[in-house]
Design an enzyme around this catalytic site. Structure first.
Site, mmCIF file in Angstrom:
data_model
loop_
_atom_site.group_PDB
_atom_site.id
_atom_site.type_symbol
_atom_site.label_atom_id
_atom_site.label_comp_id
_atom_site.label_asym_id
_atom_site.label_seq_id
_atom_site.Cartn_x
_atom_site.Cartn_y
_atom_site.Cartn_z
ATOM 1 N N ARG A 167 16.407 -91.511 25.199
ATOM 2 C CA ARG A 167 16.361 -92.710 24.341
ATOM 3 C C ARG A 167 14.966 -92.886 23.749
ATOM 4 N NH1 ARG A 167 17.749 -97.267 28.016
ATOM 5 N NH2 ARG A 167 17.315 -98.538 26.205
ATOM 6 N N ASN A 196 18.041 -109.052 15.540
ATOM 7 C CA ASN A 196 19.413 -108.603 15.776
ATOM 8 C C ASN A 196 20.354 -109.777 15.541
ATOM 9 O OD1 ASN A 196 21.546 -106.855 16.680
ATOM 10 N ND2 ASN A 196 21.557 -107.997 18.608
ATOM 11 N N HIS A 239 24.077 -111.210 16.834
ATOM 12 C CA HIS A 239 25.086 -111.040 17.884
ATOM 13 C C HIS A 239 26.232 -112.020 17.621
ATOM 14 C CE1 HIS A 239 26.780 -110.062 21.724
ATOM 15 N NE2 HIS A 239 26.928 -111.350 21.969
HETATM 16 C C1 GRF Z 1 28.783 -107.870 13.765
HETATM 17 O O1 GRF Z 1 29.773 -108.664 14.358
HETATM 18 C C2 GRF Z 1 27.475 -108.068 14.464
HETATM 19 O O2 GRF Z 1 27.303 -109.363 14.948
HETATM 20 C C3 GRF Z 1 27.568 -107.119 15.611
HETATM 21 O O3 GRF Z 1 28.213 -105.991 15.094
HETATM 22 C C4 GRF Z 1 29.029 -106.379 13.997
HETATM 23 C C5 GRF Z 1 28.614 -105.549 12.822
HETATM 24 O O4 GRF Z 1 29.482 -105.729 11.741
HETATM 25 N N1 GRF Z 1 26.260 -106.864 16.171
HETATM 26 P P1 GRF Z 1 29.084 -105.137 10.329
HETATM 27 O O5 GRF Z 1 28.853 -103.637 10.526
HETATM 28 O O6 GRF Z 1 27.870 -105.844 9.853
HETATM 29 O O7 GRF Z 1 30.289 -105.381 9.454
#
Ligand code: GRF
Length: 209
Positions: free
Chosen positions: A62, A104, A106
């Site tokens: 990683r 990020n 979530h």
């Molecule tokens: C989203 O729900 C985001 O919150 C999560 O992964 C998904 C990505 O969706 N981390 P996209 O590729 O932006 O359509």
């Protein structure tokens, strides 16, 4: 000159699309994926944004992966890194190169339901409100300091997909809002607490319900 942002993706890239559509005080300098087939790469190419693919199998650890990532980011002179559906945990190699500069999104109201499938976790738990969180990335799984959140109702007749779709719609409003603040250098971090210069509301509430 506008701050340069790298968006890291693994999949569909609908959040990437929202960030591209809203780019005004930032420039998306590169989109990086760990999968060749991520549809987000197509979105980026159509918008004329450079793309890079860094495959896990080409890097033994990683840390080695993140070293390659840092080299790529530095090559594009990136100021901010926005993870948008990027399905890898980052190491200190990347975190130390961009301290408090990696965001990020979530799909749950953290600290509830971190990790994979936050929307389904919330649905299966039976919560009545869920949402999305934009946070700074640290070495844990969705544990970094929270910048902003969006709340949506979870109805009893929702399927997990219904709830996920409602959350995703809010993600597309929330993430550009936060990235604009970041690009305008309005984020202030004190330990776990993040404030935004000008004190704008750091939450969105769904109009539905
Ligand atoms: C989203 O729900 C985001 O919150 C999560 O992964 C998904 C990505 O969706 N981390 P996209 O590729 O932006 O359509």
């Amino acid at each position: 000159m506008s701050p340069r942002v790298a968006v890291l993706i693994s999949g569909s890239g609908s959040n990437l699309q929202a960030l591209m559509d809203a780019a005004d005080n930032y420039e998306i300098a590169v989109v990086i994926s760990d999968r060749h087939k991520a549809f987000g790469l197509t979105r980026a190419r159509e918008a004329g944004i450079p793309t890079e693919v860094l495959l896990k199998r080409d890097h033994p650890t990683r840390e080695a992966y993140d070293q390659a990532m840092v080299a790529t980011l530095q090559g594009y002179q990136v100021d901010w890194v926005a993870l948008a559906g990027f399905m890898r945990l980052v190491t200190t190699v990347l975190l130390d190169a961009y301290p408090s500069r990696i965001l990020n999104i979530h799909p749950a109201l953290l600290p509830a339901f971190p990790g994979l499938h936050g929307q389904k976790q919330a649905h299966d738990y039976g919560v009545k409100i869920s949402g999305a969180t934009v946070h700074l990335v640290d070495s844990g799984t969705d544990t970094g300091p929270i910048i902003a959140q969006a709340a949506v109702p979870a109805f009893s007749n929702d399927s997990a997909d219904d709830l996920a779709a409602r959350i995703l719609k809010m993600e597309h409003r929330l993430y550009p809002m936060v990235l604009r603040w970041a690009a305008a250098d309005r984020l202030r971090v004190e330990g776990r607490r993040v404030s935004v210069v000008g004190d704008p509301p750091t939450f969105l509430l769904s109009e539905a319900g």
